[in-house]
Design a protein around this motif. Sequence first.
Motif, short mmCIF file in Angstrom:
data_model
loop_
_atom_site.label_atom_id
_atom_site.label_comp_id
_atom_site.label_asym_id
_atom_site.label_seq_id
_atom_site.Cartn_x
_atom_site.Cartn_y
_atom_site.Cartn_z
N MET A 83 0.78 -1.24 0.44
CA MET A 83 -0.11 0.16 0.13
C MET A 83 0.98 1.02 -0.05
O MET A 83 0.25 2.60 -0.54
CB MET A 83 -0.69 -0.06 1.12
CG MET A 83 -1.88 -1.27 1.35
SD MET A 83 -2.98 -1.80 0.06
CE MET A 83 -3.51 -0.38 -0.88
N PRO A 85 3.91 3.36 -1.58
CA PRO A 85 5.42 2.89 -2.65
C PRO A 85 6.10 3.29 -2.29
O PRO A 85 7.52 2.34 -3.29
CB PRO A 85 4.70 3.92 -3.72
CG PRO A 85 3.53 3.88 -3.94
CD PRO A 85 2.86 3.99 -1.47
N GLN A 116 -8.92 -2.36 -1.01
CA GLN A 116 -7.38 -1.15 -1.84
C GLN A 116 -7.25 -1.12 -2.77
O GLN A 116 -7.46 -0.66 -3.08
CB GLN A 116 -6.61 -0.93 -0.48
CG GLN A 116 -7.43 -0.14 1.10
CD GLN A 116 -6.89 -0.93 2.14
OE1 GLN A 116 -6.02 -1.10 2.52
NE2 GLN A 116 -6.79 0.54 3.40
N LEU A 117 -6.90 -1.92 -3.40
CA LEU A 117 -5.66 -1.95 -4.59
C LEU A 117 -6.81 -2.17 -5.69
O LEU A 117 -6.09 -1.15 -6.50
CB LEU A 117 -5.19 -3.51 -4.57
CG LEU A 117 -4.27 -4.02 -3.89
CD1 LEU A 117 -3.64 -4.54 -4.11
CD2 LEU A 117 -2.98 -2.80 -4.57
N SER A 119 -8.76 0.21 -7.23
CA SER A 119 -9.13 1.18 -7.72
C SER A 119 -7.35 1.62 -8.14
O SER A 119 -7.45 3.18 -8.67
CB SER A 119 -9.24 2.64 -6.29
OG SER A 119 -8.33 2.41 -5.61
N GLU A 120 -6.34 1.47 -7.62
CA GLU A 120 -4.55 2.04 -7.92
C GLU A 120 -4.88 1.01 -9.46
O GLU A 120 -5.02 0.03 -10.07
CB GLU A 120 -3.19 0.47 -6.89
CG GLU A 120 -4.52 1.09 -5.58
CD GLU A 120 -4.10 2.14 -4.37
OE1 GLU A 120 -2.14 2.39 -5.42
OE2 GLU A 120 -3.88 2.86 -3.91
N ARG A 123 -2.88 -1.94 -11.03
CA ARG A 123 -2.77 -2.89 -9.09
C ARG A 123 -2.55 -3.92 -9.30
O ARG A 123 -1.94 -5.26 -8.28
CB ARG A 123 -4.31 -3.01 -8.94
CG ARG A 123 -5.35 -3.34 -9.95
CD ARG A 123 -6.82 -3.47 -9.74
NE ARG A 123 -7.62 -3.95 -10.91
CZ ARG A 123 -9.32 -4.14 -11.29
NH1 ARG A 123 -9.38 -3.53 -10.26
NH2 ARG A 123 -9.23 -4.50 -12.34
N ALA A 126 2.08 -4.77 -7.97
CA ALA A 126 2.10 -4.00 -6.76
C ALA A 126 3.45 -4.85 -6.30
O ALA A 126 3.79 -3.98 -5.68
CB ALA A 126 0.78 -3.94 -5.55
#
Length: 275
Positions: A83, A85, A116-117, A119-120, A123, A126
């Motif tokens: 979460m 970076p 949570q990922l 919307s990254e 994703r 990661a």
Amino acid sequence: MPDADADFPVPAPLDGHGPARIIAMCNQKGGVGKTTTTINLGAALAEYGRRVLIVDFDPQGAASAGLGINAHELDRTIYNLMMEPRADVREIIEHTDVEGLDVVPANIDLSAAEVQLVSEVAREQALARVLRPVLDDYDVILIDCQPSLGLLTVNALTAAHGVLIPLEAEFFALRGVALLVESIERVQDRINPRLRIDGILATMVDLRTLHSREVIERVREAFGDKVYTTMISRTVKFPDASVATEPITTYAPNHPGAEAYRRLARELVARGDSA
């Protein structure tokens, strides 16, 4: 078909370490021996002089616990690396009592990462980003996946070079493999073209029963030489070693279970799936 009775040579010592080959330990069915295999294969490879990093990628944190790490008391785990970076994986890595075997711990916080990922950006990548800085420090990175085909498992498959599928020697376990292979092929096709199925490992085998023998026969018919010749028999010593929070290779070094995982480590090296 490889000879099931043939042994594999003890791997030659390495001159140096890295870059690591990343292997995802994957099966969406729970209770098939993923964590047991991750811990004991990792310990066996470390015995042969390989530097091994285990990534606990299951919110239950069983791989961390099985190596004596109380991840529930840790402030920072794989979740923070996923979460944040700028988080540095080297600060999260824990050394174990087995020389050459380290672990990136996980706890229940990781279950929030899946949500949570979503919307990254990028994703699915990661975990690959998290592991990049330490690829040259290790020879093998083993990712202990959770029993699901969700976004965390997709992250593991995106980061990995190969997939090792532990498969319980019973008929119901066979049914889920087609779905898993489909997921692996989808990741291969869309995100990670280098990914391949390294092999299928029969676990919880009892060759005294016709059922076990028939299942193994069916798996070999379906997957041919993708099935490791090494098999892991059912034994109470694996849960005993887990309670003792150490690999079976140190808990009961002469037990057939310990020998089986050493043989699997030799088979991986002989096949070219590990340095």
